[in-house]
Design an enzyme around this catalytic site. Structure first.
Site, mmCIF file in Angstrom:
data_model
loop_
_atom_site.group_PDB
_atom_site.id
_atom_site.type_symbol
_atom_site.label_atom_id
_atom_site.label_comp_id
_atom_site.label_asym_id
_atom_site.label_seq_id
_atom_site.Cartn_x
_atom_site.Cartn_y
_atom_site.Cartn_z
ATOM 1 N N ASP A 1 -51.145 -20.959 7.242
ATOM 2 C CA ASP A 1 -52.601 -21.433 6.972
ATOM 3 C C ASP A 1 -53.181 -21.530 8.339
ATOM 4 O O ASP A 1 -52.909 -22.700 8.916
ATOM 5 C CB ASP A 1 -52.566 -22.774 6.024
ATOM 6 C CG ASP A 1 -53.975 -22.964 5.605
ATOM 7 O OD1 ASP A 1 -54.255 -22.909 4.353
ATOM 8 O OD2 ASP A 1 -54.941 -22.970 6.489
ATOM 9 N N ASP B 1 -55.124 -24.927 8.391
ATOM 10 C CA ASP B 1 -54.316 -26.135 8.683
ATOM 11 C C ASP B 1 -53.731 -26.182 10.148
ATOM 12 O O ASP B 1 -53.391 -27.267 10.772
ATOM 13 C CB ASP B 1 -53.282 -26.092 7.648
ATOM 14 C CG ASP B 1 -53.776 -26.444 6.288
ATOM 15 O OD1 ASP B 1 -54.696 -27.229 6.165
ATOM 16 O OD2 ASP B 1 -53.135 -26.142 5.325
ATOM 17 N N ARG C 1 -60.515 -21.022 -0.358
ATOM 18 C CA ARG C 1 -60.039 -20.082 -1.218
ATOM 19 C C ARG C 1 -59.411 -21.263 -2.272
ATOM 20 O O ARG C 1 -58.462 -21.720 -1.981
ATOM 21 C CB ARG C 1 -59.040 -19.293 -0.634
ATOM 22 C CG ARG C 1 -58.379 -18.248 -1.355
ATOM 23 C CD ARG C 1 -57.830 -17.217 -0.457
ATOM 24 N NE ARG C 1 -56.614 -17.801 -0.213
ATOM 25 C CZ ARG C 1 -55.248 -16.934 0.128
ATOM 26 N NH1 ARG C 1 -55.491 -15.833 -0.094
ATOM 27 N NH2 ARG C 1 -54.394 -17.507 0.223
ATOM 28 N N THR D 1 -56.563 -19.331 -8.289
ATOM 29 C CA THR D 1 -57.306 -18.126 -8.609
ATOM 30 C C THR D 1 -57.637 -17.517 -7.466
ATOM 31 O O THR D 1 -57.783 -15.962 -7.410
ATOM 32 C CB THR D 1 -58.702 -18.490 -9.142
ATOM 33 O OG1 THR D 1 -59.389 -19.104 -8.055
ATOM 34 C CG2 THR D 1 -58.658 -19.505 -10.122
HETATM 35 O O1 LIG Z 1 -59.232 -13.308 2.448
HETATM 36 P P1 LIG Z 1 -58.959 -14.632 1.360
HETATM 37 O O2 LIG Z 1 -57.908 -14.397 0.353
HETATM 38 O O3 LIG Z 1 -60.322 -14.957 0.885
HETATM 39 O O4 LIG Z 1 -58.342 -15.673 2.538
HETATM 40 C C1 LIG Z 1 -58.746 -15.894 3.717
HETATM 41 C C2 LIG Z 1 -59.371 -17.211 3.663
HETATM 42 O O5 LIG Z 1 -58.432 -18.198 3.420
HETATM 43 C C3 LIG Z 1 -58.502 -19.214 4.564
HETATM 44 O O6 LIG Z 1 -59.231 -20.331 4.174
HETATM 45 P P2 LIG Z 1 -59.077 -21.620 3.688
HETATM 46 O O7 LIG Z 1 -59.393 -21.354 2.047
HETATM 47 O O8 LIG Z 1 -57.497 -21.836 3.924
HETATM 48 O O9 LIG Z 1 -59.864 -22.562 4.208
HETATM 49 P P3 LIG Z 1 -59.810 -23.474 5.539
HETATM 50 O O10 LIG Z 1 -60.484 -22.390 6.508
HETATM 51 O O11 LIG Z 1 -60.676 -24.546 5.068
HETATM 52 O O12 LIG Z 1 -58.115 -23.826 5.703
HETATM 53 C C4 LIG Z 1 -59.116 -18.418 5.760
HETATM 54 O O13 LIG Z 1 -59.403 -18.843 6.779
HETATM 55 C C5 LIG Z 1 -60.057 -17.428 5.064
HETATM 56 O O14 LIG Z 1 -61.240 -18.120 5.018
HETATM 57 O O1 LIG Z 2 -52.145 -16.127 5.016
HETATM 58 C C1 LIG Z 2 -53.186 -16.505 5.089
HETATM 59 C C2 LIG Z 2 -54.007 -16.352 3.948
HETATM 60 C C3 LIG Z 2 -55.151 -16.981 3.770
HETATM 61 N N1 LIG Z 2 -55.285 -17.960 4.482
HETATM 62 C C4 LIG Z 2 -54.675 -18.341 5.716
HETATM 63 O O2 LIG Z 2 -54.952 -19.260 6.321
HETATM 64 N N2 LIG Z 2 -53.459 -17.665 5.843
HETATM 65 MG MG LIG Z 3 -56.760 -22.916 5.054
#
Ligand SMILES: O=P(O)(O)OC[C@H]1O[C@H](OP(=O)(O)OP(=O)(O)O)[C@H](O)[C@@H]1O
Ligand SMILES: O=c1cc[nH]c(=O)[nH]1
Ligand SMILES: [Mg+2]
Length: 209
Positions: free
Chosen positions: A200, A203, A104, A108
């Site tokens: 997150d 992370d 994400r 944006t």
């Molecule tokens: O519903 P949304 O607003 O799209 O947000 C949720 C997304 O954000 C996080 O991923 P992230 O972008 O942090 O990637 P990661 O799993 O690599 O940490 C999470 O694991 C989802 O995939």
């Molecule tokens: O709260 C949140 C939102 C998006 N992605 C995450 O990992 N946590």
């Molecule tokens: Mg993430």
């Protein structure tokens, strides 16, 4: 009829309480994500069809139940979805695994695609898309659209924490899929994080905070 189900099992709710705590470290967080995914798999697979087959026990012939029809594939959304795969495989060891890479954009909040590798026969499988977090719904909706573009029809989505905003979006953009949620939270904050949430997920699973 598509099903939308928020978990109510005490073991799942107890474990979700622990992963929300900020002092829970990566090792425990990762283990619990796997355990919650395993337990949620019971609910998410309740509609799988069974058939009767005749077998022989050491004593006599009898009829037993076996899973009928479509086989299963698990599709984690990278990275955080990876944390749910092993727990699910404990329950469905023969499942194939597809990977969809999305992150994400922090400004944006739009999903950015960077990888997609799916089992060749995914259109003939029961697909479980998994990601611990459903926030705006952008990532999961995009992942499900990618699968539909490849002809996949039987799609179920499993997440551990959802925001109402993401659930509404998913229901609107993909009214045909089953949605299984560990805990439905209050809202998103101004940065698109789920409140109260757990921070997150990616992370915390991989220790990249
Ligand atoms: O519903 P949304 O607003 O799209 O947000 C949720 C997304 O954000 C996080 O991923 P992230 O972008 O942090 O990637 P990661 O799993 O690599 O940490 C999470 O694991 C989802 O995939
Ligand atoms: O709260 C949140 C939102 C998006 N992605 C995450 O990992 N946590
Ligand atoms: Mg993430």
């Amino acid at each position: 009829m598509p099903e939308i189900k928020v978990m109510d099992h005490p073991l799942i709710l107890h474990k979700i309480g622990i992963i929300r705590k900020k002092e829970t470290g990566s090792k425990e967080f990762r283990e619990l994500i796997g355990e919650i995914a395993m337990l949620m798999t019971f609910e998410a697979t309740r509609k799988l069809e069974l058939e009767d087959v005749e077998i022989e026990t050491p004593i006599t012939k009898t009829k037993v139940k076996q899973l009928k029809g479509k086989k299963v594939a698990i599709v984690p959304i990278l990275r955080a979805g990876l944390g749910m795969v092993d727990g699910m495989l404990t329950m469905i060891p023969a499942a194939k695994i597809g990977h969809i890479g999305l992150y994400r954009d922090p400004k944006t909040l739009e999903p950015v695609e960077y990888y997609c590798k799916l089992p060749e026969d995914c259109a003939n499988r029961e697909i479980y898309v998994v990601d611990p977090m459903l926030a705006t719904g952008g990532s999961s909706s995009a992942a499900i659209s990618m699968l539909k573009n490849k002809g996949v029809k039987n799609i179920h989505f499993m997440c551990i924490i959802a925001a109402p905003e993401g659930l509404e979006r998913l229901k609107k953009e993909h009214p045909d899929i089953d949605i299984y949620i560990g805990g439905l939270d209050e809202k998103l904050n101004e940065n698109g994080y789920i409140v109260p949430g757990l921070g997150d997920a990616g992370d915390r699973i991989f220790g990249t905070l």
